[in-house]
Every structure is written in C-alpha cells, then in structure tokens.
Design an enzyme around this catalytic site. Structure first.
Site, PDB file in Angstrom:
ATOM      1  N   LYS A 259       0.863  -1.188   0.000  1.00 33.31           N
ATOM      2  CA  LYS A 259       0.000   0.000   0.000  1.00 33.31           C
ATOM      3  C   LYS A 259       0.895   1.232   0.000  1.00 33.31           C
ATOM      4  O   LYS A 259       1.688   1.437   0.910  1.00 33.31           O
ATOM      5  CB  LYS A 259      -0.893   0.011   1.246  1.00 33.31           C
ATOM      6  CG  LYS A 259      -1.636   1.335   1.490  1.00 33.31           C
ATOM      7  CD  LYS A 259      -2.516   1.294   2.739  1.00 33.31           C
ATOM      8  CE  LYS A 259      -3.127   2.659   3.055  1.00 33.31           C
ATOM      9  NZ  LYS A 259      -3.934   2.676   4.298  1.00 33.31           N
ATOM     10  N   ASP A 264      -2.695  10.272   3.346  1.00 32.09           N
ATOM     11  CA  ASP A 264      -4.074   9.847   3.582  1.00 32.09           C
ATOM     12  C   ASP A 264      -4.809  10.873   4.436  1.00 32.09           C
ATOM     13  O   ASP A 264      -4.708  10.873   5.658  1.00 32.09           O
ATOM     14  CB  ASP A 264      -4.080   8.483   4.283  1.00 32.09           C
ATOM     15  CG  ASP A 264      -5.493   7.960   4.530  1.00 32.09           C
ATOM     16  OD1 ASP A 264      -6.450   8.533   3.948  1.00 32.09           O
ATOM     17  OD2 ASP A 264      -5.640   6.979   5.286  1.00 32.09           O
ATOM     18  N   LYS A 271     -10.150  12.881   7.942  1.00 34.03           N
ATOM     19  CA  LYS A 271      -9.643  12.544   9.273  1.00 34.03           C
ATOM     20  C   LYS A 271      -9.668  13.784  10.157  1.00 34.03           C
ATOM     21  O   LYS A 271      -9.568  14.909   9.662  1.00 34.03           O
ATOM     22  CB  LYS A 271      -8.192  12.054   9.152  1.00 34.03           C
ATOM     23  CG  LYS A 271      -8.045  10.649   8.615  1.00 34.03           C
ATOM     24  CD  LYS A 271      -6.587  10.220   8.621  1.00 34.03           C
ATOM     25  CE  LYS A 271      -6.430   8.823   8.052  1.00 34.03           C
ATOM     26  NZ  LYS A 271      -7.049   7.768   8.864  1.00 34.03           N
ATOM     27  N   ASP A 341     -12.090   6.869   3.891  1.00 29.34           N
ATOM     28  CA  ASP A 341     -10.861   6.710   4.667  1.00 29.34           C
ATOM     29  C   ASP A 341     -10.415   5.243   4.741  1.00 29.34           C
ATOM     30  O   ASP A 341      -9.307   4.948   5.159  1.00 29.34           O
ATOM     31  CB  ASP A 341     -11.060   7.289   6.074  1.00 29.34           C
ATOM     32  CG  ASP A 341      -9.752   7.507   6.807  1.00 29.34           C
ATOM     33  OD1 ASP A 341      -8.688   7.455   6.152  1.00 29.34           O
ATOM     34  OD2 ASP A 341      -9.798   7.732   8.036  1.00 29.34           O
ATOM     35  N   ARG A 345      -7.488  -0.716   1.390  1.00 30.41           N
ATOM     36  CA  ARG A 345      -7.986  -1.985   0.842  1.00 30.41           C
ATOM     37  C   ARG A 345      -8.428  -1.816  -0.612  1.00 30.41           C
ATOM     38  O   ARG A 345      -8.335  -2.758  -1.400  1.00 30.41           O
ATOM     39  CB  ARG A 345      -9.121  -2.512   1.743  1.00 30.41           C
ATOM     40  CG  ARG A 345     -10.336  -1.639   1.808  1.00 30.41           C
ATOM     41  CD  ARG A 345     -11.203  -1.914   3.034  1.00 30.41           C
ATOM     42  NE  ARG A 345     -10.624  -1.367   4.263  1.00 30.41           N
ATOM     43  CZ  ARG A 345     -11.163  -1.505   5.469  1.00 30.41           C
ATOM     44  NH1 ARG A 345     -12.287  -2.178   5.623  1.00 30.41           N
ATOM     45  NH2 ARG A 345     -10.576  -0.970   6.522  1.00 30.41           N
TER      46      ARG A 345
HETATM   47  N1  BES Z   1      -4.117   4.677   6.979  1.00 28.83           N
HETATM   48  C1  BES Z   1      -5.223   4.382   7.810  1.00 28.83           C
HETATM   49  C2  BES Z   1      -4.883   3.406   8.934  1.00 28.83           C
HETATM   50  C3  BES Z   1      -4.111   3.976  10.081  1.00 28.83           C
HETATM   51  C4  BES Z   1      -4.774   4.732  11.045  1.00 28.83           C
HETATM   52  C5  BES Z   1      -2.792   3.727  10.222  1.00 28.83           C
HETATM   53  C6  BES Z   1      -4.058   5.232  12.108  1.00 28.83           C
HETATM   54  C7  BES Z   1      -2.088   4.216  11.286  1.00 28.83           C
HETATM   55  C8  BES Z   1      -2.719   4.980  12.236  1.00 28.83           C
HETATM   56  C9  BES Z   1      -6.350   3.763   6.992  1.00 28.83           C
HETATM   57  O1  BES Z   1      -6.447   4.188   5.686  1.00 28.83           O
HETATM   58  C10 BES Z   1      -7.619   4.133   7.681  1.00 28.83           C
HETATM   59  O2  BES Z   1      -7.901   5.291   7.776  1.00 28.83           O
HETATM   60  N2  BES Z   1      -8.321   3.136   8.183  1.00 28.83           N
HETATM   61  C11 BES Z   1      -9.498   3.349   8.920  1.00 28.83           C
HETATM   62  C12 BES Z   1     -10.498   2.310   8.499  1.00 28.83           C
HETATM   63  C13 BES Z   1     -11.900   2.586   8.970  1.00 28.83           C
HETATM   64  C14 BES Z   1     -12.438   3.815   8.299  1.00 28.83           C
HETATM   65  C15 BES Z   1     -12.757   1.383   8.646  1.00 28.83           C
HETATM   66  C16 BES Z   1      -9.176   3.221  10.399  1.00 28.83           C
HETATM   67  O3  BES Z   1      -8.357   2.365  10.768  1.00 28.83           O
HETATM   68  O4  BES Z   1      -9.698   3.999  11.182  1.00 28.83           O
HETATM   69 ZN    ZN Z   2      -4.664   4.776   4.795  1.00 29.16          ZN
HETATM   70 ZN    ZN Z   3      -7.567   5.986   5.442  1.00 36.85          ZN
END
Ligand code: BES
Ligand code: ZN
Ligand code: ZN
Length: 493
Positions: A259, A264, A271, A341, A345
């Site tokens: 990835k 992001d 976020k 967010d 995936r």
């Molecule tokens: N890049 C983030 C995951 C992440 C969050 C990595 C905090 C490190 C620290 C990913 O793209 C994301 O935002 N995932 C969400 C998924 C949710 C919306 C289902 C998450 O983990 O909150």
């Molecule tokens: Zn991410």
């Molecule tokens: Zn994300």
C-alpha cells in the site's frame, strides 16, 4: 562512515581513538574478555577500578567509559557488558553495535576500534541501522549535528567469514534505510510521480521496472484504486519491480504487494486534525516492498521476486470519491465505498488481482498501514498477519523471530467475511464496529483468488515513538528484513 572488519591481532593495544572491549556477566559479577584484560594490565588496573566503582556487572548493555587512560594510545576505552555468555547471538550483537555507535556518535572521536567479543557482521549491521537519522531538512548547526565517526574497525577471529556475512547485511541495511527515507519524506516531496522516480533507480541493481499510469489502469478496469486517487492532482501509479534471480527463470515468482498511499487525509471522510500529519507514513507497506526489493537485488538473491506498489494520494476535492459511491474493480467485483478513509484496501484490491492474474505467483504477501485497529490489538510490538496458508504463516513467524520484526497471526473466516456484504453491491469497504483489522483482511481476501496469501498490517510497526537500540525514533523500515529473511530461509535456489 566506513566500516571494516579485520583479523584480530594485538595491534589494538596501540590503537588511537576509541577502543571498545567486552565483559560477560557471571554469577559473582563480571569476567573480562582477553582484550579487556590486556587493557586493564596496560592501564595498571584502571579499567577494573572503573568497573568496580560503577557497579559494573557485565550485564547486557552496561557501559563503563575510561577517558584518556594512562599507558595506552587510545583516547578512551569503552567497556561493554554482554550479559551471560550463551545469550550472545546475532540480534544481541546488533544491539551492541547500536549501543556503541549511539554512545560515540557525537563524542568527537573519529575512529572506533571494536575488539572481538561480538558477532562482528551483525554488530556492524546494528551500527548502520542505529546511525541512521533523517536530518536532510535541518538547516541550523544545532539541529544538523553530525556524527564525528569516520571509521569503525572490527578486529575479530575469522574476518573473512565475517566480511562475507556483512556484505549481505550491508545490502539489507541499504534496503532498510531506503524504506526509512521513503517513509520519512513528507507528502509534498513524496507523491506518486516523485516516488516512482525514486523506484526507477533500482534499475541500477538489475531490477526491471514497469509503470502503469491511469490510462493503463482504466484499460484494465481498475476502478477501485483509481477511485482513491480521483480527488488528487497527482496521477495514480502502479509500479512493478521484477528481480529474476533464480537460475530457473520460469520458476513461479514470489510476489510482494504494498500500500503506497503517499498521504491519507481520509478523503471526503476527512480525518480529524490531531495526528493527520502522521499520515505521510501511509505508504509504509510500499516502502517495505521497495526496500526489500533493493535488499534482495543488492545481495543478488537466487529467487524470482515481483514487487508491486500502488501509489496514490487520498485527497478531498471537488473531484473526490463520495461516501456511498459504487465502483467496480479489475476483478469485476463491485464495491460500495461507504468510508473514503478505508482506502488502503481499495488500493490493494486491484494490485492483488492484477498480481495473481499477470504473474501466477507462488504466493502473495501484502504489507499495509491498513487499520488503526491493529494498534489497538497489538500495539507497536507485533505486526498482525492474516492468511489463507498455514505454512507460509509459520515461515513468516520464524523469519520475524530471527530478525526481531515479529508478527502475530490473527483469525479470519466466514463470520467476519459476511460483515462486509453490501446491500447494493458485491461488498462494502467497511465492516461493523468491531474487528476492524479482520474485516479489512476479509476484504483483501476477496481479491486473492485462492492464491496462497498473507496480509501484514504494519500500522503499528512502521513508525515508532521511541528510539530503540537499533533505530532512532521515527520510520523503522519494518518489513524489509522480515521479507528478506523469509526469502533467504525458504525460497532461494
Ligand atoms: N491509513 C489508515 C490506517 C491507520 C490509522 C494507520 C491510524 C495508522 C494509524 C487507513 O487508511 C484508515 O484510515 N483506516 C481506517 C479504516 C476505517 C475507516 C474502517 C481506520 O483504521 O480507522
Ligand atoms: Zn490509509
Ligand atoms: Zn484511510
């Protein structure tokens, strides 16, 4: 900094600069190794006096420093405890290397001579890893404090064997450092196009590079990854790296998929402000793949390995994907994007499908900073692994132990899988409130088409808040050593 490994001789007794010697811990205190003993004699007992008056017991990591000792040419003697004799191994040797360089980096010394006692190749590796600092953007003298060390010389028995071992480890360190550099770069410097340019430099090592641009992806029906980049002014790119190191060029390749979300923001599902700046590291999975390719090609591994990274920026804008949008994917499966967010995936879905269709790999391992939930489960110590293949998991767990990049297997299964069924498409890109890392893995599994696969969620391990004995706080390069070790242990001719 130059690192040499030379054959042990008594010359070290007349060496200038910093000299490092060792002691082990035994029941009633410490026992000097021979070089420490000789220095103690030459300094009329100054070393043992210093050890005795500082409660030195030879315990692992204990340090005694003797400045400007009488009777020798060295400007300082550093005595380091190695703990119990039979506990010494490649990992502890790396840590000792890290401790030595950490102690002396800013001491003003120009040279260090390390006399026997540790596994030289691994200690040298530890020195390379620990001395890394991402300091290119400092401009003031205070901030850009540079290490004064120009040369480190190990004196050891069997220097040729150690040199051979180090020449591989040196290449692995190159890979780890490249990954750390990539992860540390901010989003305004590292975006898909500039990232792809950096990857192209791996051509020098004999890696073939191919790039899919947005037109090519559209052709292939990759709506899933394209949707993520839709709000960004950078072009989404997939970069493919090929290292064909096996004698048998027809041998099924091993595939590593990463990835590479260069930033992001969360997209329209924006976020919150605190911590958003950390999301420059959301390409950590791809950096591990790129770093591993560099290590593998650098040491000329006898294996066929394909690296595929999906490079994209997740931005909110007038052209950005909306929550609720439905997109297709290269596999033909449709996805309801309920949260923009949960984009990682979506990136991996098309990369994984493309990978198995185009390369018929023996296995696919993907790495991603995929979920915050994996940090809730495992903290920053273990990466989570999710897999349809027990043997591959065992191999990864073993490799993780060897290089101290540990992985912990998490469950997947039917009951979790149905949580991502959608009312209006084949699946949705989020599950319910619980088990967020697992439902993310279930999503990925729908794009592996039955190929042996492991997903490694490195959200907790790609970046560390605290400095360790082999890494300054910040980007760890996690995954490079793990992948390299897996291949080295199991998949080379
Ligand atoms: N890049 C983030 C995951 C992440 C969050 C990595 C905090 C490190 C620290 C990913 O793209 C994301 O935002 N995932 C969400 C998924 C949710 C919306 C289902 C998450 O983990 O909150
Ligand atoms: Zn991410
Ligand atoms: Zn994300």
């Amino acid at each position: 900094m130059k690192i040499n490994i030379k054959e042990l001789s008594n010359k070290y007794l007349n060496t200038e600069g910093a000299v490092v010697v060792f002691a082990f811990n035994v029941e009633d205190g410490y026992t000097f190794q021979k070089p420490a003993l000789l220095f103690d004699e030459k300094t009329s007992g100054a070393l043992s006096n210093a050890a005795n008056s500082s409660e030195f017991k030879g315990k692992f990591g204990q340090i005694v420093e003797l400045l400007a000792p009488n009777g020798v040419a060295a400007s300082r003697i550093i005595l380091i405890g190695l703990g119990e004799m039979d506990a010494l191994n490649s990992l502890t040797s790396e840590q000792v290397g890290g401790k030595v360089i950490n102690k002396l980096m800013y001491s003003g010394e120009k040279s260090i001579t390390i006399v026997d006692g540790v596994i030289a190749a691994h200690a040298a590796f530890g020195i390379r890893l620990r001395s890394y600092k991402f300091d290119k953007y400092y401009t003031t003298e205070k901030n850009s404090k540079k290490s004064s060390i120009a040369t480190v010389t190990f004196l050891t028995v069997g220097a040729d064997v150690s040199n051979r071992a180090f020449s591989d480890l040196d290449k692995i360190a190159d890979g780890v450092i490249m990954a750390r550099d990539l992860v540390s770069e901010p989003g305004n410097i590292l975006y898909p196009e500039s990232y792809a340019e950096q990857i192209k430099e791996l051509k020098n090592l004999g890696i073939e590079i191919e790039i899919l641009n947005e037109d090519a992806m559209e052709e292939l029906g990759m709506e899933s990854i394209l949707g993520v980049g839709q709000g960004s002014s950078s072009e989404t790119l997939i970069v493919i790296m090929k290292w064909m190191g096996s004698k048998n060029k027809k041998l099924q390749p091993l595939a590593l998929v990463g990835k590479g979300v260069t930033f992001d923001t969360g997209g329209i599902s924006l976020k919150p402000v605190p911590g958003m700046g950390d999301m420059k590291f959301d390409m950590g999975g791809s950096a591990a793949v790129v770093g591993a390719m560099k290590a593998i090609a650098g040491r000329k591994a006898k294996a066929n390995v394909i690296g595929i990274v999906g490079l994209v920026e997740n931005m909110p804008s007038g052209t950005a994907q909306r929550p609720g949008d439905v997109v297709s994917s290269m596999s033909g499966q449709t996805i309801e994007v309920l949260n923009t967010d949960a984009e990682g995936r979506l990136v991996l879905a098309d990369c994984l499908w493309y990978c198995q269709e185009k390369y018929n790999p023996k296995f696919m391992i993907d790495l991603a900073t995929l979920t915050g939930a994996i940090m809730v489960a495992l903290g920053q110590e273990y990466a989570g692994i999710f897999s349809n293949d027990d043997e591959l998991c065992e191999q990864l767990i073993a490799a993780g132990k060897t290089v101290d990049e540990p992985v912990w297997r998490m469950p997947i299964g039917e009951a979790y899988d149905k949580q991502i069924d959608s009312d209006i498409a084949d699946m949705k890109n989020i599950g319910g409130k619980y088990a967020g890392s697992i439902t993310a893995a279930q999503f990925l599994q729908r794009f592996v088409n039955g190929v042996p696969w492991v997903h490694i969620d490195i959200a907790g391990t790609a970046w560390k808040q605290n400095t360790s004995s082999i890494a300054e706080k910040g980007a760890t390069g996690y995954g490079v050593r793990l992948l390299d070790q897996l291949i080295r242990d199991n998949y080379e001719d």
